[in-house]
Design an enzyme around this catalytic site. Structure first.
Site, PDB file in Angstrom:
ATOM      1  N   GLY A 142      54.658  33.569  41.878  1.00 10.20           N
ATOM      2  CA  GLY A 142      53.612  33.045  40.996  1.00 10.20           C
ATOM      3  C   GLY A 142      52.727  34.147  40.467  1.00 10.20           C
ATOM      4  N   ASP A 143      51.862  33.737  39.531  1.00  9.99           N
ATOM      5  CA  ASP A 143      50.906  34.655  38.911  1.00  9.99           C
ATOM      6  C   ASP A 143      49.538  34.035  39.160  1.00  9.99           C
ATOM      7  OD1 ASP A 143      49.116  35.860  37.215  1.00  9.99           O
ATOM      8  OD2 ASP A 143      50.377  35.738  35.440  1.00  9.99           O
ATOM      9  N   HIS A 196      39.876  44.024  45.404  1.00  8.32           N
ATOM     10  CA  HIS A 196      39.319  45.283  44.876  1.00  8.32           C
ATOM     11  C   HIS A 196      40.007  45.749  43.584  1.00  8.32           C
ATOM     12  CE1 HIS A 196      41.892  48.721  46.872  1.00  8.32           C
ATOM     13  NE2 HIS A 196      42.653  47.750  46.426  1.00  8.32           N
TER      14      HIS A 196
END
Ligand SMILES: C[S@@+](CC[C@H](N)C(=O)[O-])C[C@H]1O[C@@H](n2cnc3c(N)ncnc32)[C@H](O)[C@@H]1O
Length: 337
Positions: free
Chosen positions: A226-227, A246
Site C-alpha cells: 500500500g501507499d 522523520h
C-alpha cells in the site's frame, strides 16, 4: 590568577572525525572484518587477501587498531576486536555493515552538500519530494542495497523492542514502512504467539517475502502492500512506525498518526521509534544530526523531541504515552488508543 585552560583539542578532533568514520567505512567495504573472522592474519597475508597496495596498508590496519576495531598481537598478527567481530563480520546474523555501506555510498557524498542544503533549504539528492522512495526503488540494485542497510540499522532496535515491550498482552502486529520486515521478524522470532506483518510500497513485496521466508515465518507474517498517502493502514493490535515520521513534513506526520489511530482497535498500541532529540534540544547530537540528514535527503522531513511527538500523538487522540530508550541512540514512544 590565570583563567581555566582552554585547549583547541576538542575542536580539532571534531574536525578530523570524518577521517575515522571513512576509515571504518572503507574497512567494511574492503571486507577487513569478514576476512579476520576465522583466524588472525599477518599484515602481508591480510593485505594480499584484501587486494591492497603495499603503500598505506600498514597505516590503514594500524589505524583500525588505534580506532579499537582491530587488535595486533606480539607476532604482528591482526584479529578483530570483539565488537567488530560480532557486528562487522558479514557471515554473522548480527552483521550491521549494510548500514555502513549505505552511509558510504549515499550519505557520505551527499553530506558534502550540507552547506548548500542549509543555504537553500532544499534536498540534495536530485529526487522529488514524494518520489523520493520511488526513485530509490526504480533500480533493483539500489533497492536491495537500501533494504540491507535498513535491516542492519534496525536489527539492534528490533531485538531491544522484542525484549522491552509487553508482547504477551497482544496478538497481532503491523509494522508500517517495514522495508524487508526486520522488525516484525524479530518480534515474531522472540514471541511465538505473535502474527501479523509489514505494510510498505508494493514494490517491496518480493524483498519482504524472501526475507520472511528465510526466517521460516511465512505462515505467521504477511506483506500488506500500500501507499500510506492513498490507502488506510492495515489493522492490528500493535502498529509500529520506525524511522518513518522523520522522513516527512508536519502535515504528513499528523496524517500518518491519524491513520494509525483509525487502524487500531481500542486499547491497541502505537509504537514509534526514532533517534529522538532531547526535549531541551541541547545534547541530542544523534537526533539533531539525523534531522540535518533529513534536510539533505528529503523535501520536508525533520527529526523531533519526545515532547513534540507526544503533542502530535495526543492531538490524534492517543493516551498513556511512555518514552523508553532502546539501543544505538533510538528510543520508542508507546501510546494507547
Ligand atoms: C526510513 S525507512 C524505515 C524502514 C524501517 N521501519 C526501519 O526502521 O528500518 C522508511 C520506510 O517507509 C516506506 N515508505 C515510504 N513511502 C511510503 C508510502 N507512501 N507508503 C508506504 N510506505 C512508504 C519506505 O519504503 C521505507 O521502507
Amino acid at each position: 590568577m590565570e583563567g581555566p585552560t582552554l585547549t583547541p583539542n576538542r575542536i580539532i578532533e571534531l574536525g578530523y572525525a570524518f577521517r575515522g568514520a571513512k576509515t571504518l567505512m572503507s574497512a567494511v567495504e574492503l571486507g577487513v572484518f569478514t576476512a579476520l573472522a576465522g583466524s588472525p592474519l599477518g599484515g602481508n597475508d591480510l593485505r594480499r587477501q584484501l587486494g591492497l597496495a603495499d603503500r598505506g596498508a600498514e597505516d590503514f590496519l594500524d589505524a583500525l587498531v588505534a580506532l579499537g576495531l582491530l587488535q595486533r598481537d606480539e607476532h604482528g598478527r591482526y584479529r578483530n576486536a570483539p565488537e567488530a567481530d560480532l557486528y562487522l563480520d558479514s557471515h554473522k546474523a548480527t552483521y550491521i555493515g549494510g548500514f555502513l555501506e549505505n552511509l558510504e555510498a549515499r550519505e557520505y557524498g551527499l553530506w558534502g552538500s550540507l552547506t548548500t542544503a542549509l543555504r537553500t533549504g532544499k534536498p540534495q539528492t536530485g529526487f522529488e519530494a514524494k518520489a523520493h522512495f520511488g526513485s530509490l526503488y526504480s533500480d533493483p540494485k539500489r533497492l536491495n542495497f537500501f533494504m540491507k542497510s535498513l535491516t542492519s540499522g534496525s536489527l539492534p532496535v528490533a531485538r531491544a523492542m522484542a525484549e522491552r515491550f509487553p508482547w504477551p498482552r497482544y496478538k497481532t502486529i503491523v509494522d508500517v514502512g517495514t522495508g524487508q520486515g526486520c522488525l516484525p521478524v524479530q518480534i515474531a522470532l522472540s514471541h511465538s504467539h505473535i502474527n501479523g506483518g509489514g505494510f510498505d510500497l508494493p514494490v517491496l513485496k518480493t524483498t519482504f517475502d524472501t526475507y520472511v521466508e528465510r526466517h521460516e515465518l511465512s505462515h505467521r507474517l504477511q506483506f500488506y502492500p500500500g501507499d500510506f498517502f492513498a490507502d488506510p493502514l492495515p489493522s492490528a493490535e500493535v502498529l509500529v512506525m520506525g524511522r518513518v515520521l522523520h522522513n516527512w513534513d508536519l502535515p504528513t506526520k499528523h496524517m500518518l498518526l491519524k491513520k494509525a489511530y483509525a487502524a487500531l482497535p481500542s486499547d491497541g498500541a502505537l509504537i514509534i521509534y526514532e533517534r529522538l532529540i532531547d526535549d531541551e534540544r541541547r545534547t541530542g547530537v544523534g537526533g539533531l544530526l539525523s534531522s540535518l540528514n533529513m534536510l539533505i535527503m528529503t523535501a520536508g522531513g525533520f527529526d523531533f523531541t519526545a515532547a513534540d511527538c507526544i503533542g502530535w500523538i495526543q492531538g490524534a487522540g492517543f493516551r498513556d504515552m511512555q518514552v523508553e530508550p532502546l539501543v544505538t541512540g533510538h528510543s520508542m514512544i508507546i501510546a494507547k488508543k
